[in-house]
Design a protein around this motif. Structure first.
Motif, PDB file in Angstrom:
ATOM      1  N   ASP C 129     -25.570  56.407  81.232  1.00 33.74           N
ATOM      2  CA  ASP C 129     -25.450  55.780  79.781  1.00 33.74           C
ATOM      3  C   ASP C 129     -26.756  55.203  79.711  1.00 33.74           C
ATOM      4  OD1 ASP C 129     -23.046  56.730  79.620  1.00 33.74           O
ATOM      5  OD2 ASP C 129     -21.921  54.695  79.793  1.00 33.74           O
ATOM      6  N   ILE C 130     -27.406  54.398  80.377  1.00 32.33           N
ATOM      7  CA  ILE C 130     -28.601  53.852  80.087  1.00 32.33           C
ATOM      8  C   ILE C 130     -29.919  54.756  80.083  1.00 32.33           C
ATOM      9  CG2 ILE C 130     -30.153  51.721  80.905  1.00 32.33           C
ATOM     10  CD1 ILE C 130     -27.396  50.973  79.889  1.00 32.33           C
ATOM     11  N   ILE C 203     -36.704  48.061  83.876  1.00 30.46           N
ATOM     12  CA  ILE C 203     -36.076  48.661  82.606  1.00 30.46           C
ATOM     13  C   ILE C 203     -34.587  48.580  82.521  1.00 30.46           C
ATOM     14  CG2 ILE C 203     -35.959  50.619  80.939  1.00 30.46           C
ATOM     15  CD1 ILE C 203     -38.517  51.804  82.295  1.00 30.46           C
ATOM     16  N   PHE C 204     -34.125  48.937  83.529  1.00 26.89           N
ATOM     17  CA  PHE C 204     -32.720  48.697  83.553  1.00 26.89           C
ATOM     18  C   PHE C 204     -32.253  47.396  83.523  1.00 26.89           C
ATOM     19  CE2 PHE C 204     -28.701  48.841  86.477  1.00 26.89           C
ATOM     20  CZ  PHE C 204     -28.118  49.759  85.453  1.00 26.89           C
ATOM     21  N   GLU C 206     -33.689  44.973  82.287  1.00 26.36           N
ATOM     22  CA  GLU C 206     -33.990  44.443  80.883  1.00 26.36           C
ATOM     23  C   GLU C 206     -33.271  44.791  79.964  1.00 26.36           C
ATOM     24  OE1 GLU C 206     -36.392  42.382  79.431  1.00 26.36           O
ATOM     25  OE2 GLU C 206     -36.750  41.695  81.426  1.00 26.36           O
ATOM     26  N   ARG C 207     -32.633  46.296  79.993  1.00 23.89           N
ATOM     27  CA  ARG C 207     -31.676  46.715  79.133  1.00 23.89           C
ATOM     28  C   ARG C 207     -30.305  45.850  79.138  1.00 23.89           C
ATOM     29  NH1 ARG C 207     -31.199  51.904  77.037  1.00 23.89           N
ATOM     30  NH2 ARG C 207     -29.178  50.833  76.731  1.00 23.89           N
ATOM     31  N   VAL C 211     -26.788  40.921  77.820  1.00 23.74           N
ATOM     32  CA  VAL C 211     -26.578  41.785  76.922  1.00 23.74           C
ATOM     33  C   VAL C 211     -24.837  41.817  77.061  1.00 23.74           C
ATOM     34  CG1 VAL C 211     -26.131  44.394  76.282  1.00 23.74           C
ATOM     35  CG2 VAL C 211     -28.321  43.416  76.520  1.00 23.74           C
ATOM     36  N   MET C 359     -26.894  46.214  69.100  1.00 21.78           N
ATOM     37  CA  MET C 359     -27.374  47.333  68.705  1.00 21.78           C
ATOM     38  C   MET C 359     -26.555  48.595  69.461  1.00 21.78           C
ATOM     39  SD  MET C 359     -31.244  47.519  68.544  1.00 21.78           S
ATOM     40  CE  MET C 359     -32.151  46.032  68.830  1.00 21.78           C
ATOM     41  N   ILE C 360     -26.684  49.603  68.871  1.00 18.23           N
ATOM     42  CA  ILE C 360     -25.818  50.866  69.297  1.00 18.23           C
ATOM     43  C   ILE C 360     -26.026  51.170  70.654  1.00 18.23           C
ATOM     44  CG2 ILE C 360     -27.514  52.624  68.445  1.00 18.23           C
ATOM     45  CD1 ILE C 360     -24.918  54.085  67.750  1.00 18.23           C
ATOM     46  N   ALA C 361     -27.251  50.968  71.164  1.00 16.38           N
ATOM     47  CA  ALA C 361     -27.647  51.058  72.604  1.00 16.38           C
ATOM     48  C   ALA C 361     -27.042  50.214  73.535  1.00 16.38           C
ATOM     49  CB  ALA C 361     -29.378  50.998  72.917  1.00 16.38           C
ATOM     50  N   ASP C 362     -26.760  49.107  72.917  1.00 17.36           N
ATOM     51  CA  ASP C 362     -25.957  47.828  73.691  1.00 17.36           C
ATOM     52  C   ASP C 362     -24.436  48.148  73.794  1.00 17.36           C
ATOM     53  OD1 ASP C 362     -28.508  46.590  74.044  1.00 17.36           O
ATOM     54  OD2 ASP C 362     -28.149  45.280  72.176  1.00 17.36           O
ATOM     55  N   VAL C 364     -23.292  50.974  74.029  1.00 18.86           N
ATOM     56  CA  VAL C 364     -23.334  52.015  74.984  1.00 18.86           C
ATOM     57  C   VAL C 364     -23.114  51.481  76.392  1.00 18.86           C
ATOM     58  CG1 VAL C 364     -24.330  53.913  76.147  1.00 18.86           C
ATOM     59  CG2 VAL C 364     -24.135  54.215  73.736  1.00 18.86           C
TER      60      VAL C 364
END
Lengths: 176, 352, 379
Positions: C129-130, C203-204, C206-207, C211, C359-362, C364
């Motif tokens: 998903d990420i 990156i992972f 930070e995502r 959140v 956000m939509i990415a969050d 997910v």
């Protein structure tokens, strides 16, 4: 100022480092043996997959594998236990009375056979391979095979007749 | 009469180059799709394509034929003209760059004197195509993908442009061939722009990162983020039109690798004894292609390793990190050239 | 379906309604989320569940007690053993049945192995998903070995139908112990590799850092259970706090989210709890394999099960939270009513509360970190 500069450089460094570590992992895996079994070239029903050139860690089908059901009508005593155990009623048995014989049971005890199945249909398209029918069978007449390739273009071919009904129209026999 | 003949010859030459380059592009992009799947497969403990042809090498041909034969589908509520036009724009943006790619010392379609500038300019057409495709699809996912793509491409053009300036400054030329010529020296290795000074080395990494983002590859593949936006701008596309997007995407990987290899890694530069083994500087071509291949592999490798960044983080990476770093590199290079004129990093204590 | 009034945002712009699902790569099955969006930011979210409803609870009323067992496989097909286990326990509770010790040990072994495989799927798909595809394949690769183990034990790879009322269907095969230990030995380095590739990636992190934080209070109020509850910092695990089966005889830790990279209860905490739980489950399996006594694997049960009239409720710790079965018997051979309480349903109910503003990415990331799975929500 110095602090935020430190954090800035630290962020860049940390990101680069962890990315490089990740790249190392995937590079190592690039040269590892793939786990994929090349079905159907590798016959997973056989005991030894190495004979087919498979080097990965996966094994062949185990002895307890639940494939298609198989029935041996010769030792079936038509006790209907499997039919009753089936949660989705995909087994149909019809029987006639015969002279009493004895059959060696699963647990070693002799079992009397007074009925013989004239019709033993299993709808493999409905069957969910739960194994509840195999467990109560006193003689081991119904068992799992290692066959699993069931693709067919007509649903009717999935109804397997282990004992052919005599005198019944074939069309009726296919409907469960 | 003579002038027509001359013009005709020029046109004929251009047409021949166009045909040759489109073949090269199709082959390269096709092979890259195969390579990507193969690399991905083996990195993921799988095998990748291995059914069509030896080692699955003809997989991309089969895929191409399949896409070609598919039904031409346009959603009923889509803006049909724009929907049709989008993929071609994307394709053109990618294909036009091939005109200036230096495949060898003497193998280049046209050596524009504003080569790098042309590359930057013509690739931005792709953004228009993507935006067009996303908008015309009349699909909310496609629209989100297209908007992301536009924001991303526009932002990342700045670090890309600034890091392109460094080889330009070093060579004093915008022509790709000119930049490669300027990288001669030191066993065909020490003259490379990456080794010129620490700043140009850093610029190489900054530029490559920004270029990866520019072509929407992981970890910056937000416009087509599969797990978020289904397929982004090409959600509604299928068949040939999808193939054009696909072709452009993979051609782009090759393009950025070639350009990075040309302007930072010395292009086809070779020490003189090896140069003339084969005619037309073909050895140099192979060297350049090998360098590009390594970069291509790294791009693929990155995709199968990294997760995706978020939209705000994408902008942060661009504006807070890459752009300032590229600017520092540019200034650093300029200062270096002023302080140590004509000297490269390794030749600091001698003449280059 | 138009559940939202779309607000005018001024300057000729309006909020956008977006249907996320039922066919979407990140909804983990056929679930639909209706989103009201301001650009990429979610203003409101409404989950629309029921696409995978198979009326399992009603089917139970039509079948005899043992015949229902294969259907429990389908409640949560990623962790079928745990669902089998819970159902067997509630019928045994109703019938006041004693289960042989060896059977209990086998049940715990398979339940914990299944928990590892379920969590592997969970963290793998979460990585997917990420945006990281490769960790997902690694997780599936390792899960394949568990599937092999369980297949050796019961003949099936996904819908096991292995636990029986009063015991288990098969005894452990001769080579099971050594193969299981060999697998557990490889699990630890593979998890380490997985962490290097994914969990430690900047990156992972930070995502996920900070959140979609679910606070302790919210988690409790919405009835979120299992790893999601522990990710929010609530130290509660049925296996330890309301011990059942042979869990009192083994020692293990209960990992709790501690805000490793962001705040307590963020997406990373929920993910990290699962990684830690896999290691604890491996510990439990090892102890069980050592301590398992010889003996029968089935209690003596009548051929036709007719529990006395009455009701019983039993809950177990499944990978996706507490799995509760409430069973009402009228004394006949079929249940009068069966209610299944699953962790995913509670988890999906908290999403509308947490989602706005992200956000939509969050979103997910939120869905992935809650590890919801459609069959368990709809049953």
């Amino acid at each position: 100022m110095v602090q935020s500069m430190k954090r800035y450089v630290g962020n860049v460094g940390n990101t680069t480092l962890t990315v490089l570590k990740g790249l190392r992992v995937t590079l190592i895996n690039l040269f590892r043996t793939p786990i994929t079994i090349q079905y159907p070239e590798v016959d997973i029903r056989q005991k030894d997959l190495k004979a087919f050139g498979y080097k990965g860690p996966l094994g062949p089908l185990p002895d307890r594998f639940r494939g298609f059901l198989h029935v041996n009508p010769e030792i079936c005593i038509a006790c209907d236990l499997c039919m009753k155990a089936c949660p989705i009623d995909c087994i149909r048995i019809e029987s006639t009375k015969i002279d009493k014989t004895t059959i060696q049971g699963k647990d070693g005890k002799a079992v009397n056979k007074v009925k013989h199945p004239v019709r033993f249909d299993i709808h493999l398209g409905k069957c969910m391979y739960c194994g509840l029918c195999v467990e109560p069978c006193p003689t081991g007449a119904i068992s799992f095979s290692k066959e699993f390739e069931g693709a067919t273009s007509t649903l009717n071919t999935l109804v397997v007749h282990f004992a052919e009904p005599k005198g019944l129209p074939v069309r009726e026999a296919t409907i469960l | 009469m003579e002038i027509f003949l001359q013009e005709g010859l020029v046109l004929l030459k251009a047409a021949l180059w166009a045909v040759a380059l489109s073949l090269v592009m199709a082959l390269v992009a096709g092979f890259l799709t195969y390579l990507e799947r193969k690399v991905a497969g083996h990195m993921q403990a799988r095998l990748g394509p291995n059914r069509v042809g030896p080692y699955g090498l003809l997989q991309f041909v089969a895929d191409g034929v399949k896409l070609f034969l598919k039904e031409d589908l346009i959603p009923s509520d889509a803006d049909a003209p724009l929907f049709r036009f989008g993929p071609y724009l994307v394709f053109v943006g990618s294909f036009a760059v091939f005109a200036v790619l230096p495949f060898g010392e003497r193998i280049v379609a046209t050596d524009l004197n504003i080569g790098l500038f042309y590359v930057l300019a013509i690739t931005s057409i792709e953004t228009v195509g993507l935006l067009m495709a996303g908008w015309a699809s009349n699909n909310k996912w496609a629209l989100l993908g297209a908007m992301r793509s536009a924001a991303q491409s526009i932002s990342y053009e700045i670090p890309v442009g600034v890091s392109f300036l460094i080889p330009i400054v070093l060579a004093g030329s915008m022509s790709l061939q000119g930049i490669i010529h300027a990288q001669a020296g030191g066993f065909g290795l020490l003259g490379w722009n990456v080794f010129h000074n620490p700043f140009s080395l850093a610029a190489f990494f900054v530029g490559c990162t920004a270029m990866v983002a520019e072509i929407n590859r992981t970890p910056f593949d937000l416009p087509e983020a599969e797990s978020e936006l289904v397929a982004g701008y090409n959600t509604e596309y299928s068949g040939m039109r999808f193939a054009f997007f696909f072709l452009a995407e993979y051609a782009n990987i090759f393009v950025i690798s070639m350009i990075a290899a040309a302007i930072f890694l010395g292009g086809w530069q070779l020490p003189s004894p090896f140069k003339d083994i084969l005619p037309f500087g073909l050895v140099g071509s192979f060297v350049l292609l090998a360098k590009a291949a390594v970069l291509v592999f790294i791009v693929l490798w990155l995709r199968w390793t990294l997760p995706r960044v978020r939209v705000d983080q994408l902008m942060e990476v661009c504006w807070k990190y890459l752009t300032p770093m590229a600017l520092v590199c540019l200034m650093g290079t300029a200062v270096w050239m002023w302080a140590f004129p004509g000297r490269i990093f390794f030749g600091l204590f001698g003449t280059a | 379906m138009q559940p939202f009034e779309l607000t005018d945002l001024g300057a000729g712009t309006k909020e956008m309604m977006l249907n996320m699902g039922p066919q979407h790569p990140s909804t983990h099955g056929v679930i639909k989320f209706v989103l009201r969006m301001d650009g990429e930011v979610v203003a409101a979210l409404d989950p629309d569940v029921g696409f995978l409803h198979r009326s399992i609870e009603k089917i139970a009323e039509k079948l005899s007690y043992p015949d229902f067992m294969p259907y429990t496989d389908r409640v949560d097909y990623v962790a079928a053993m745990n669902c089998n286990f819970g159902y067997a326990r509630v019928v045994e509770k109703l019938m006041k049945m004693e289960v042989p010790k060896r059977a209990e040990y086998i049940r715990v072994i398979v339940a914990e192995l299944n928990r590892i495989s379920s969590h592997l799927v969970s963290v793998g798909t979460f990585g997917n998903d990420i945006g990281a595809v490769t960790p997902f394949l690694y997780a599936i690769r390792d899960r394949e070995l568990i599937n092999d183990l369980l297949e050796m034990l019961c003949g099936a790879r996904l819908t096991y139908n292995f636990v029986r009322i009063g015991g288990v269907a098969f005894d452990l095969p001769d080579t099971f112990k050594e193969k299981a230990i060999a697998f557990l030995d490889t699990l630890e380095p593979k998890l380490k590799e997985f962490n290097t590739l994914l969990s430690e990636n900047r990156i992972f992190r930070e995502r996920l850092a900070g959140v979609c934080v679910i606070s302790k209070e919210d988690a409790v109020a919405y009835g979120v259970t299992g790893p999601n509850l522990r990710g929010s910092g609530v130290d509660w695990d049925l296996r330890r706090d309301e011990p059942y089966s042979v869990y009192p005889e083994v020692s293990f830790e209960v990992p709790v989210g501690g805000g490793l990279v962001g705040k307590v209860g963020d997406a990373f905490d929920r993910y990290w709890v699962r990684i830690k739980e896999m290691q604890e489950s491996a510990k439990i399996v090892r102890q069980c394999l050592e301590q398992i006594p010889e003996g029968p694997i089935m209690a003596k049960i009548p051929r036709v099960l007719k529990p006395p009239a009455g009701d019983a409720f039993d809950r177990t710790e499944a990978p996706r939270g507490e799995l509760g079965y409430y069973l009402v018997s009228d004394g006949s051979s079929k249940p009068q009513r069966l209610k299944i309480r699953t962790g995913s349903f509670a988890a999906v109910s908290i999403i509308p509360k947490i989602a706005p503003g992200w956000m939509i990415a969050d979103i997910v990331a939120l869905i992935g970190s809650l590890d919801i799975i459609a069959p368990e929500i709809d049953r």
